[in-house]
Write a protein that holds these residues in place. Sequence first.
Motif, PDB file in Angstrom:
ATOM      1  N   PRO A 145       0.803  -1.238   0.000  1.00  0.00           N
ATOM      2  CA  PRO A 145       0.000   0.000   0.000  1.00  0.00           C
ATOM      3  C   PRO A 145       0.829   1.277   0.000  1.00  0.00           C
ATOM      4  N   ALA A 146       2.063   1.217   0.458  1.00  0.00           N
ATOM      5  CA  ALA A 146       2.880   2.426   0.542  1.00  0.00           C
ATOM      6  C   ALA A 146       3.661   2.707  -0.735  1.00  0.00           C
ATOM      7  N   ALA A 147       3.691   1.753  -1.638  1.00  0.00           N
ATOM      8  CA  ALA A 147       4.490   1.907  -2.859  1.00  0.00           C
ATOM      9  C   ALA A 147       3.628   2.460  -3.992  1.00  0.00           C
ATOM     10  N   PRO A 148       4.185   3.326  -4.836  1.00  0.00           N
ATOM     11  CA  PRO A 148       3.464   3.748  -6.035  1.00  0.00           C
ATOM     12  C   PRO A 148       3.413   2.614  -7.048  1.00  0.00           C
ATOM     13  N   HIS A 149       2.294   2.526  -7.746  1.00  0.00           N
ATOM     14  CA  HIS A 149       2.080   1.462  -8.725  1.00  0.00           C
ATOM     15  C   HIS A 149       1.984   2.088 -10.115  1.00  0.00           C
ATOM     16  N   VAL A 150       2.663   1.464 -11.078  1.00  0.00           N
ATOM     17  CA  VAL A 150       2.763   2.011 -12.422  1.00  0.00           C
ATOM     18  C   VAL A 150       2.249   0.986 -13.422  1.00  0.00           C
ATOM     19  N   ALA A 151       1.388   1.426 -14.332  1.00  0.00           N
ATOM     20  CA  ALA A 151       0.913   0.568 -15.416  1.00  0.00           C
ATOM     21  C   ALA A 151       1.786   0.791 -16.640  1.00  0.00           C
ATOM     22  N   VAL A 152       2.327  -0.308 -17.170  1.00  0.00           N
ATOM     23  CA  VAL A 152       3.139  -0.265 -18.389  1.00  0.00           C
ATOM     24  C   VAL A 152       2.370  -1.059 -19.438  1.00  0.00           C
ATOM     25  N   PHE A 153       1.931  -0.372 -20.478  1.00  0.00           N
ATOM     26  CA  PHE A 153       1.011  -0.966 -21.443  1.00  0.00           C
ATOM     27  C   PHE A 153       1.749  -1.523 -22.657  1.00  0.00           C
ATOM     28  N   ASP A 154       1.343  -2.712 -23.083  1.00  0.00           N
ATOM     29  CA  ASP A 154       1.896  -3.318 -24.300  1.00  0.00           C
ATOM     30  C   ASP A 154       1.661  -2.434 -25.524  1.00  0.00           C
ATOM     31  N   THR A 155       0.593  -1.661 -25.492  1.00  0.00           N
ATOM     32  CA  THR A 155       0.191  -0.864 -26.643  1.00  0.00           C
ATOM     33  C   THR A 155       0.886   0.493 -26.710  1.00  0.00           C
TER      34      THR A 155
END
Length: 406
Positions: A145-155
Amino acid sequence: MAPAKNLTMVMNAGSSSLKFKVFQALGNGELESLASGLCERIGDTANSRMKAKTAEGGSVTLQEGFSDHQDALGLVSRFLADTFSSSFTRSVHSVGHRVVHGLDISAPVLIDDGVKAVIEKAISLAPLHNPAGLQGIEAAMATFPAAPHVAVFDTAFHQTMAPAAYMYALPKELYDEQAVRRYGFHGSSYKYLVPRAAKTLGKPVESLNAIICHLGAGSSMCAVRGGQSVDTTMGLTPLEGLVMGTRCGDIDPAIVTYLLGQGHSGAEVDALLNKRSGFLGLTGHSDLRAVIDGAAAGSAPDRIALDVWRHRIRKYIGAYALQMGGPLDALIFSAGIGENSSILRAFLLEGLEWYGIALDEESNKAAVDGVAGNITAPGAKVQVLVIPTDEELSIAEQAIEVVDRT
């Protein structure tokens, strides 16, 4: 003393699986892999298990019932805490998530409710992948919960394509209202390969003209001009383009309506094109190694399948060479087949000397099993490179970059 936040988790969630890899940031800016693993058969609590290994060579298989991705990630966290430190979860700097479809998102982004909404909206275009991606994100956010989450998209890598490359000649309202266009995939792999190819050739990324062949069970190609994607073989979904293990690639779209008219349901046609075609449909084998062995033993279906596969790839090589706007610097092979089969690389490029593409036989044979190499014959105009891809490292690098600049 608070633990150093120098770890990055990379996650790739499937419908019944969860792959993970942990990287540690070193003082020189490089990333070192510490551990990786796979939780499989999530939901099948009697048979689910986790396989994991560390960089030192240790490996473990743990049988435990996973009812969902949260359960699986709980076991992953316990394994990592036991292996490295009880403060492991507090040492995580960022979590990078591989997400297949991001519509028109053109870069890795911090995950918030808006990003989740885009991923959910794209479920209709990636029904097997995006729901699992969301499940993995929710599980990871609860675990870290304390870490930032990043989405890396195939597209994302292919968002530099011009309308001439990404638009289909369909009624425009399908694009305006339902986002029907070419998106392309394998973006994390291509983003990893482009700067490494430029470095190998001693060129700035922004001047690299290359055709990249990401050849595996799922295969695609990308035309890179000036370091950016200008065309790619996969389209609205990963079905378009090359012949793959179980996917047909390019076909006459009227085949679909013909089959529907013959009494097949939409679900049956979808399964046929995605899961029963490609090498499996042509030969009965989805594994290309079995097709190679069959062709060598004289099997006509296996030989035809290889010819169809080669014909499609060479057609795209020719088409993409015209998109360069200047000389083609390199033809690059990567992913499972591209990295490991010197036989198929030679088969693909046989007879292209007239175009300036020729292989050095010994260098080609040596560039297998994760070994990178320049396999160009002396005097050939176009450099032919083998570069092993590392999509997890690419995702980690992109996640760190996003977090550090925010």
